[in-house]
Write an enzyme that holds these catalytic residues in place. Structure first.
Site, PDB file in Angstrom:
ATOM      1  N   ARG A 196       0.806  -1.228   0.000  1.00 53.69           N
ATOM      2  CA  ARG A 196       0.000   0.000   0.000  1.00 53.69           C
ATOM      3  C   ARG A 196       0.837   1.276   0.000  1.00 53.69           C
ATOM      4  NH1 ARG A 196      -3.225  -3.385   3.061  1.00 53.69           N
ATOM      5  NH2 ARG A 196      -5.055  -3.974   1.841  1.00 53.69           N
TER       6      ARG A 196
ATOM      7  N   LYS B 164       3.645  11.027 -12.057  1.00 53.83           N
ATOM      8  CA  LYS B 164       2.861  10.072 -12.857  1.00 53.83           C
ATOM      9  C   LYS B 164       3.651   8.775 -12.951  1.00 53.83           C
ATOM     10  CE  LYS B 164       0.215  12.777 -16.160  1.00 53.83           C
ATOM     11  NZ  LYS B 164       0.049  13.014 -17.600  1.00 53.83           N
TER      12      LYS B 164
ATOM     13  N   GLU C  68      11.689  17.359 -25.725  1.00 54.76           N
ATOM     14  CA  GLU C  68      10.932  17.840 -24.554  1.00 54.76           C
ATOM     15  C   GLU C  68      11.501  19.177 -24.059  1.00 54.76           C
ATOM     16  OE1 GLU C  68       8.160  16.384 -23.799  1.00 54.76           O
ATOM     17  OE2 GLU C  68       8.486  14.477 -24.849  1.00 54.76           O
TER      18      GLU C  68
ATOM     19  N   LYS D 255       8.706  22.274 -15.595  1.00 55.95           N
ATOM     20  CA  LYS D 255       7.807  21.166 -15.252  1.00 55.95           C
ATOM     21  C   LYS D 255       7.354  21.283 -13.801  1.00 55.95           C
ATOM     22  CE  LYS D 255       6.206  16.661 -15.689  1.00 55.95           C
ATOM     23  NZ  LYS D 255       6.201  15.398 -16.350  1.00 55.95           N
TER      24      LYS D 255
ATOM     25  N   GLU E 193      -3.469  17.031 -13.458  1.00 53.04           N
ATOM     26  CA  GLU E 193      -3.888  17.298 -14.828  1.00 53.04           C
ATOM     27  C   GLU E 193      -5.341  17.738 -14.932  1.00 53.04           C
ATOM     28  OE1 GLU E 193      -3.082  14.166 -17.750  1.00 53.04           O
ATOM     29  OE2 GLU E 193      -1.879  15.672 -18.759  1.00 53.04           O
TER      30      GLU E 193
ATOM     31  N   ARG F 130      -1.688  21.663 -16.521  1.00 54.70           N
ATOM     32  CA  ARG F 130      -0.752  20.589 -16.889  1.00 54.70           C
ATOM     33  C   ARG F 130      -0.880  20.191 -18.368  1.00 54.70           C
ATOM     34  NH1 ARG F 130       1.257  15.988 -12.632  1.00 54.70           N
ATOM     35  NH2 ARG F 130       2.627  14.883 -14.044  1.00 54.70           N
TER      36      ARG F 130
ATOM     37  N   ASN G   2       1.352  19.040 -23.118  1.00 53.39           N
ATOM     38  CA  ASN G   2       1.000  18.263 -24.314  1.00 53.39           C
ATOM     39  C   ASN G   2       1.362  18.976 -25.608  1.00 53.39           C
ATOM     40  OD1 ASN G   2      -0.098  16.107 -22.921  1.00 53.39           O
ATOM     41  ND2 ASN G   2      -2.098  17.093 -22.755  1.00 53.39           N
TER      42      ASN G   2
ATOM     43  N   HIS H 166       2.369  17.160 -28.640  1.00 50.12           N
ATOM     44  CA  HIS H 166       2.135  15.737 -28.383  1.00 50.12           C
ATOM     45  C   HIS H 166       0.842  15.211 -29.011  1.00 50.12           C
ATOM     46  CE1 HIS H 166       5.492  16.243 -25.725  1.00 50.12           C
ATOM     47  NE2 HIS H 166       5.438  15.001 -25.296  1.00 50.12           N
TER      48      HIS H 166
ATOM     49  N   HIS I 248       1.613  11.941 -30.618  1.00 47.60           N
ATOM     50  CA  HIS I 248       1.033  10.653 -30.210  1.00 47.60           C
ATOM     51  C   HIS I 248       0.246  10.012 -31.356  1.00 47.60           C
ATOM     52  CE1 HIS I 248       1.245  11.732 -25.668  1.00 47.60           C
ATOM     53  NE2 HIS I 248       2.282  11.029 -26.050  1.00 47.60           N
TER      54      HIS I 248
ATOM     55  N   HIS J  15       9.629   8.613 -30.158  1.00 46.17           N
ATOM     56  CA  HIS J  15       8.715   9.572 -29.533  1.00 46.17           C
ATOM     57  C   HIS J  15       9.132  11.032 -29.809  1.00 46.17           C
ATOM     58  CE1 HIS J  15       6.087  11.303 -26.495  1.00 46.17           C
ATOM     59  NE2 HIS J  15       7.135  11.885 -25.934  1.00 46.17           N
TER      60      HIS J  15
HETATM   61  N1  LIG Z   1       5.720   9.535 -15.941  1.00 41.62           N
HETATM   62  C1  LIG Z   1       5.753  10.515 -16.790  1.00 41.62           C
HETATM   63  O1  LIG Z   1       5.353  11.647 -16.499  1.00 41.62           O
HETATM   64  C2  LIG Z   1       6.331  10.282 -18.159  1.00 41.62           C
HETATM   65  C3  LIG Z   1       6.571  11.352 -19.017  1.00 41.62           C
HETATM   66  C4  LIG Z   1       7.151  11.102 -20.259  1.00 41.62           C
HETATM   67  C5  LIG Z   1       7.469   9.806 -20.630  1.00 41.62           C
HETATM   68  N2  LIG Z   1       7.214   8.777 -19.773  1.00 41.62           N
HETATM   69  C6  LIG Z   1       7.566   7.398 -20.123  1.00 41.62           C
HETATM   70  O2  LIG Z   1       8.988   7.323 -20.219  1.00 41.62           O
HETATM   71  C7  LIG Z   1       9.313   6.234 -21.084  1.00 41.62           C
HETATM   72  C8  LIG Z   1      10.417   6.672 -22.007  1.00 41.62           C
HETATM   73  O3  LIG Z   1      11.551   7.025 -21.250  1.00 41.62           O
HETATM   74  P1  LIG Z   1      13.024   6.935 -21.869  1.00 41.62           P
HETATM   75  O4  LIG Z   1      13.032   7.644 -23.169  1.00 41.62           O
HETATM   76  O5  LIG Z   1      13.970   7.324 -20.822  1.00 41.62           O
HETATM   77  O6  LIG Z   1      13.134   5.382 -22.231  1.00 41.62           O
HETATM   78  P2  LIG Z   1      13.903   4.169 -21.509  1.00 41.62           P
HETATM   79  O7  LIG Z   1      13.678   4.172 -20.067  1.00 41.62           O
HETATM   80  O8  LIG Z   1      13.526   2.965 -22.281  1.00 41.62           O
HETATM   81  O9  LIG Z   1      15.425   4.519 -21.767  1.00 41.62           O
HETATM   82  C9  LIG Z   1      15.905   4.565 -23.085  1.00 41.62           C
HETATM   83  C10 LIG Z   1      17.126   3.640 -23.256  1.00 41.62           C
HETATM   84  O10 LIG Z   1      18.262   4.300 -22.696  1.00 41.62           O
HETATM   85  C11 LIG Z   1      18.932   3.434 -21.784  1.00 41.62           C
HETATM   86  N3  LIG Z   1      19.563   4.327 -20.817  1.00 41.62           N
HETATM   87  C12 LIG Z   1      18.972   5.098 -19.871  1.00 41.62           C
HETATM   88  N4  LIG Z   1      19.892   5.861 -19.278  1.00 41.62           N
HETATM   89  C13 LIG Z   1      21.072   5.596 -19.864  1.00 41.62           C
HETATM   90  C14 LIG Z   1      22.389   6.110 -19.706  1.00 41.62           C
HETATM   91  N5  LIG Z   1      22.676   7.097 -18.871  1.00 41.62           N
HETATM   92  N6  LIG Z   1      23.377   5.587 -20.481  1.00 41.62           N
HETATM   93  C15 LIG Z   1      23.114   4.605 -21.412  1.00 41.62           C
HETATM   94  N7  LIG Z   1      21.881   4.119 -21.617  1.00 41.62           N
HETATM   95  C16 LIG Z   1      20.869   4.607 -20.851  1.00 41.62           C
HETATM   96  C17 LIG Z   1      17.861   2.510 -21.265  1.00 41.62           C
HETATM   97  O11 LIG Z   1      18.408   1.328 -20.790  1.00 41.62           O
HETATM   98  C18 LIG Z   1      17.014   2.316 -22.525  1.00 41.62           C
HETATM   99  O12 LIG Z   1      17.594   1.319 -23.334  1.00 41.62           O
HETATM  100  C19 LIG Z   1       8.041   5.818 -21.773  1.00 41.62           C
HETATM  101  O13 LIG Z   1       7.577   4.617 -21.238  1.00 41.62           O
HETATM  102  C20 LIG Z   1       7.075   6.943 -21.466  1.00 41.62           C
HETATM  103  O14 LIG Z   1       5.730   6.513 -21.405  1.00 41.62           O
HETATM  104  C21 LIG Z   1       6.653   8.990 -18.545  1.00 41.62           C
END
Ligand SMILES: NC(=O)c1ccc[n+]([C@@H]2O[C@H](COP(=O)([O-])OP(=O)(O)OC[C@H]3O[C@@H](n4cnc5c(N)ncnc54)[C@H](O)[C@@H]3O)[C@@H](O)[C@H]2O)c1
Length: 367
Positions: free
Chosen positions: A122, A144, A186, A228, A238, A242, A246, A249, A253, A265
């Site tokens: 929990r 999030k 971003e 942010k 949101e 917030r 977008n 996006h 998307h 992305h």
């Molecule tokens: N929670 C939120 O508010 C929010 C906002 C935007 C995106 N997201 C989510 O984030 C995800 C995308 O995140 P991402 O782009 O970081 O993808 P990811 O976590 O898959 O990382 C991208 C790649 O980089 C590698 N990596 C990470 N840090 C590294 C480093 N310092 N050196 C070498 N390799 C490294 C990872 O292993 C992976 O292969 C999606 O699932 C998306 O939905 C969430």
């Protein structure tokens, strides 16, 4: 180099700390600021090798009892199976509510570990140590969390704030270039909507940013996190402001979904930002010239500005299908499709769409 601190005023509130080399200072900072038993580092298979094991050693050698749990890198791991597997490992290792989860990785690790932290027994405290640029400027802030379902992305999730966010820009030196571009899209989003001075900085300093110079990285990460943090502090769940996050996006998307999530992305968001700017000009919200300036900046950062540059074969006949994805996600606001458009850099508006003809014609120009 001095550290920067940003306060996120959500409930509960927390701090984002940004400093090159910060990774090695985490154990002492944790001991000084939090009371906890053990630490569970949650990471992915790539980050485990690069930083996970050394952070585990650091924690242990500073007297903290810690264990590392990792899952295969990539979006395909962002699901309930991973959450259940990690939970079972944590239970078997006797982790309880007095312990702490440390999410070390990109957005996937942050979303999975945050979600797990929010439901494990929990709720158990967690800290974010984002290692991709996207995670540092976006996903680690705002609380999030979530996982994907076969039916769509981020369909299960919670709002659950971390206790602290530790950002070490030095880890970006190992990040693959394509992932860096996702984060840069971003950063440009914040620059367009909320930080016009950041926009000018990005224009003048693209060499320094792209060659990952410490000072330049610190500046773009700080400004982005501040943007942010400001937004989520005013609108935690949101319900209004917030939505500005977008920007770019809606089409972004739609293109991702249209191409079955095979596109990057950040690239889709880049084209989405051009679309939003062009539409802003067409509707006479913005003066002519805005789109050109935004496009120039995107090109400086080697981001695409046209759909064809995404490697997608799309013609005029496909435009209605792409637009049909607009209505399917969070952009529908109280029954109406709302787009984030610009009057100028740093001056955004929420625009309720009443007809799609103009959208179609602007989109056709971007093929
Ligand atoms: N929670 C939120 O508010 C929010 C906002 C935007 C995106 N997201 C989510 O984030 C995800 C995308 O995140 P991402 O782009 O970081 O993808 P990811 O976590 O898959 O990382 C991208 C790649 O980089 C590698 N990596 C990470 N840090 C590294 C480093 N310092 N050196 C070498 N390799 C490294 C990872 O292993 C992976 O292969 C999606 O699932 C998306 O939905 C969430």
């Amino acid at each position: 180099m001095t550290q920067r601190v940003i306060k996120v005023r959500t409930k509960p509130s927390y701090e984002i700390i940004i400093k090159p080399g910060l990774l090695s200072e985490i154990p002492e900072d944790l001991k000084a600021n939090f009371s906890f038993g053990k630490v569970a580092i949650i990471t992915d298979s790539n980050v485990e090798k690069l930083y996970g094991r050394s952070l585990l050693n650091l924690l242990q050698s500073s007297g903290i009892s810690a264990k590392l749990f990792s899952f295969p890198a990539g979006e395909q791991s962002k699901n309930m199976d991973t959450v259940v597997l990690l939970s079972r490992h944590l239970i078997r290792s006797n982790f309880d509510r007095h312990d702490l989860i440390l999410a070390l990785g990109g957005g996937v690790v942050g979303d999975v570990a945050g979600f797990l932290a929010s439901i494990y027994l929990r709720g158990i405290p967690f800290v974010q140590v984002p290692t991709s640029l996207l995670a540092q400027v976006d996903s680690s802030i705002g609380g999030k969390t979530g996982v994907d379902l076969p039916e769509g992305k981020n369909l299960l999730g919670t709002f659950y704030q971390p206790a602290r966010v530790y950002i070490d820009p030095e880890v970006l030196k190992t990040l693959p270039e394509s992932n860096l571009r996702d984060g840069l899209a971003e950063v440009i989003k914040y620059a367009c909507t909320l930080k016009p001075k950041l926009f000018s900085f990005l224009e003048k300093n693209h060499h320094a940013v792209l060659s990952l110079k410490d000072k330049a990285l610190l500046r773009i990460i700080y400004d982005s996190c501040q943007a942010k943090a400001q937004v989520v502090s005013k609108d935690e769940k949101e319900s209004g402001l917030r939505r500005v996050l977008n920007f770019g996006h809606t089409l972004g998307h739609a293109l991702e979904a249209y191409a079955d999530y095979k596109l990057q992305h950040g690239f889709c968001v880049a084209v989405g930002m051009v679309f939003a700017c062009r539409l802003s000009e067409r509707l006479r919200l913005a003066q002519t010239g805005l789109t050109e300036r935004v496009e120039r900046l995107l090109k400086l950062y080697q981001l695409p500005t046209r759909i064809s540059e995404l490697g997608l074969k799309v013609d005029r006949a496909d435009v209605p299908k792409i637009l049909s994805y607009f209505g399917r996600d969070k952009k529908v606001w109280k029954g109406k499709l709302t787009l984030v458009l610009l009057k100028n850099l740093g001056d955004f508006v929420f625009y309720e769409v009443s007809e799609t003809k103009t959208l179609e014609s602007v989109l056709e120009e971007l093929l």
